[in-house]
Scaffold this motif. Structure first.
Motif, mmCIF file in Angstrom:
data_model
loop_
_atom_site.group_PDB
_atom_site.id
_atom_site.type_symbol
_atom_site.label_atom_id
_atom_site.label_comp_id
_atom_site.label_asym_id
_atom_site.label_seq_id
_atom_site.Cartn_x
_atom_site.Cartn_y
_atom_site.Cartn_z
ATOM 1 N N LEU A 1 38.495 -35.368 -0.942
ATOM 2 C CA LEU A 1 38.712 -34.504 0.210
ATOM 3 C C LEU A 1 37.383 -34.240 0.895
ATOM 4 O O LEU A 1 36.390 -33.936 0.237
ATOM 5 C CB LEU A 1 39.333 -33.167 -0.224
ATOM 6 C CG LEU A 1 40.605 -33.242 -1.067
ATOM 7 C CD1 LEU A 1 41.099 -31.834 -1.378
ATOM 8 C CD2 LEU A 1 41.671 -34.045 -0.367
ATOM 9 N N ASN A 2 37.352 -34.326 2.211
ATOM 10 C CA ASN A 2 36.162 -34.046 2.993
ATOM 11 C C ASN A 2 36.222 -32.584 3.432
ATOM 12 O O ASN A 2 37.130 -32.185 4.163
ATOM 13 C CB ASN A 2 36.101 -34.983 4.204
ATOM 14 C CG ASN A 2 34.854 -34.781 5.020
ATOM 15 O OD1 ASN A 2 34.157 -33.771 4.915
ATOM 16 N ND2 ASN A 2 34.556 -35.759 5.848
ATOM 17 N N LEU A 3 35.259 -31.789 2.994
ATOM 18 C CA LEU A 3 35.251 -30.360 3.323
ATOM 19 C C LEU A 3 34.874 -30.077 4.765
ATOM 20 O O LEU A 3 35.104 -28.982 5.257
ATOM 21 C CB LEU A 3 34.283 -29.612 2.411
ATOM 22 C CG LEU A 3 34.716 -29.430 0.985
ATOM 23 C CD1 LEU A 3 33.658 -28.656 0.212
ATOM 24 C CD2 LEU A 3 36.029 -28.701 0.910
ATOM 25 N N GLU A 4 34.237 -31.008 5.421
ATOM 26 C CA GLU A 4 33.799 -30.827 6.800
ATOM 27 C C GLU A 4 33.030 -29.518 6.956
ATOM 28 O O GLU A 4 33.301 -28.707 7.833
ATOM 29 C CB GLU A 4 35.000 -30.904 7.758
ATOM 30 C CG GLU A 4 35.700 -32.249 7.698
ATOM 31 C CD GLU A 4 36.943 -32.343 8.566
ATOM 32 O OE1 GLU A 4 37.327 -31.354 9.191
ATOM 33 O OE2 GLU A 4 37.511 -33.437 8.602
ATOM 34 N N GLY A 5 32.052 -29.316 6.047
ATOM 35 C CA GLY A 5 31.179 -28.147 6.139
ATOM 36 C C GLY A 5 31.701 -26.903 5.453
ATOM 37 O O GLY A 5 31.069 -25.866 5.487
ATOM 38 N N GLY A 6 32.864 -26.981 4.799
ATOM 39 C CA GLY A 6 33.425 -25.815 4.128
ATOM 40 C C GLY A 6 32.681 -25.459 2.851
ATOM 41 O O GLY A 6 31.835 -26.211 2.368
ATOM 42 N N ASP A 7 32.992 -24.317 2.302
ATOM 43 C CA ASP A 7 32.373 -23.799 1.080
ATOM 44 C C ASP A 7 33.138 -24.337 -0.129
ATOM 45 O O ASP A 7 34.287 -23.959 -0.357
ATOM 46 C CB ASP A 7 32.415 -22.270 1.117
ATOM 47 C CG ASP A 7 31.787 -21.621 -0.106
ATOM 48 O OD1 ASP A 7 31.846 -22.196 -1.209
ATOM 49 O OD2 ASP A 7 31.265 -20.504 0.054
ATOM 50 N N LYS A 8 32.499 -25.208 -0.910
ATOM 51 C CA LYS A 8 33.219 -25.846 -2.015
ATOM 52 C C LYS A 8 33.576 -24.863 -3.114
ATOM 53 O O LYS A 8 34.591 -25.027 -3.783
ATOM 54 C CB LYS A 8 32.479 -27.077 -2.539
ATOM 55 C CG LYS A 8 31.292 -26.828 -3.400
ATOM 56 C CD LYS A 8 30.705 -28.157 -3.862
ATOM 57 C CE LYS A 8 29.477 -27.895 -4.691
ATOM 58 N NZ LYS A 8 28.772 -29.099 -5.032
ATOM 59 N N ASP A 9 32.766 -23.822 -3.328
ATOM 60 C CA ASP A 9 33.108 -22.827 -4.348
ATOM 61 C C ASP A 9 34.333 -22.013 -3.931
ATOM 62 O O ASP A 9 35.199 -21.712 -4.755
ATOM 63 C CB ASP A 9 31.922 -21.907 -4.639
ATOM 64 C CG ASP A 9 30.773 -22.653 -5.308
ATOM 65 O OD1 ASP A 9 31.044 -23.485 -6.205
ATOM 66 O OD2 ASP A 9 29.607 -22.424 -4.926
ATOM 67 N N ALA A 10 34.415 -21.671 -2.661
ATOM 68 C CA ALA A 10 35.578 -20.933 -2.160
ATOM 69 C C ALA A 10 36.833 -21.805 -2.246
ATOM 70 O O ALA A 10 37.907 -21.322 -2.631
ATOM 71 C CB ALA A 10 35.345 -20.477 -0.720
ATOM 72 N N LEU A 11 36.695 -23.097 -1.911
ATOM 73 C CA LEU A 11 37.844 -23.995 -2.002
ATOM 74 C C LEU A 11 38.266 -24.155 -3.461
ATOM 75 O O LEU A 11 39.458 -24.125 -3.771
ATOM 76 C CB LEU A 11 37.545 -25.360 -1.383
ATOM 77 C CG LEU A 11 38.673 -26.381 -1.464
ATOM 78 C CD1 LEU A 11 39.950 -25.850 -0.794
ATOM 79 C CD2 LEU A 11 38.264 -27.699 -0.834
ATOM 80 N N ARG A 12 37.312 -24.296 -4.355
ATOM 81 C CA ARG A 12 37.648 -24.413 -5.773
ATOM 82 C C ARG A 12 38.468 -23.207 -6.222
ATOM 83 O O ARG A 12 39.507 -23.362 -6.865
ATOM 84 C CB ARG A 12 36.374 -24.530 -6.615
ATOM 85 C CG ARG A 12 36.646 -24.492 -8.104
ATOM 86 C CD ARG A 12 35.382 -24.487 -8.922
ATOM 87 N NE ARG A 12 35.698 -24.129 -10.301
ATOM 88 C CZ ARG A 12 34.819 -24.048 -11.259
ATOM 89 N NH1 ARG A 12 33.538 -24.313 -11.026
ATOM 90 N NH2 ARG A 12 35.185 -23.707 -12.479
ATOM 91 N N ALA A 13 38.006 -22.000 -5.896
ATOM 92 C CA ALA A 13 38.714 -20.781 -6.294
ATOM 93 C C ALA A 13 40.116 -20.738 -5.690
ATOM 94 O O ALA A 13 41.088 -20.389 -6.368
ATOM 95 C CB ALA A 13 37.915 -19.547 -5.885
ATOM 96 N N ALA A 14 40.241 -21.121 -4.423
ATOM 97 C CA ALA A 14 41.552 -21.114 -3.763
ATOM 98 C C ALA A 14 42.504 -22.109 -4.412
ATOM 99 O O ALA A 14 43.682 -21.808 -4.633
ATOM 100 C CB ALA A 14 41.389 -21.416 -2.268
#
Length: 145
Positions: free
Chosen positions: A99-112
């Motif tokens: 998945l390409n985060l396109e500048g997103g926060d990977k820690d926040a995505l992991r938690a979500a």
């Protein structure tokens, strides 16, 4: 001559997997034509046991597909089909999703993602690139970073 690509993913619960991945990717679950399903059963091409209800709608039991929302109803389109299989996943995937985060926060995505049933597997890096490898609710590996 061009080709289109559909990726098929084996699943214990194809409808739950389609829901999970559609939300994760920001895509949509392709709607099922309930009138068509009823007609196929009425004409003997399928049986009632080939169907189920999901979110209050009549659907085919053995499959569900997702695509980018802006491509709903188009042919061709990008598409992932989740198809029912009787066995659970038992070994590492030979293919996985990045998945390409396109500048997103990977820690926040992991938690979500963990709050929605994903499992964190490990963090890895190569040169300046770092990523997380996780598993979806049925154990299919995917990465993002």
């Amino acid at each position: 001559m061009g080709h289109t690509l559909q990726i098929a993913v084996d699943a214990k619960d194809p409808h739950a997997q389609a829901d999970w991945w559609a939300e994760t990717l920001g895509w949509s679950v392709e709607p099922t034509d309930e009138a068509f399903v009823r007609r196929m059963v009425a004409e003997g091409h399928a049986s009632a046991s080939d169907t189920t209800e999901h979110h209050g709608r009549l659907v085919w039991r053995k499959g569900a597909a997702i695509c980018p929302t802006e491509q709903l109803g188009l042919t061709p389109r990008q598409r992932v089909l989740f198809q029912a299989v009787p066995e659970a996943k038992t070994v590492k995937n030979r293919v996985h999703w990045d998945l390409n985060l396109e500048g997103g926060d990977k820690d926040a995505l992991r938690a979500a993602l963990e709050s929605r049933g994903a499992t964190f597997l490990y963090q890895a890096s190569e040169g300046p690139f770092a990523w997380y490898t996780m598993a979806d609710p049925e154990g299919n590996e995917f990465c993002f970073g």
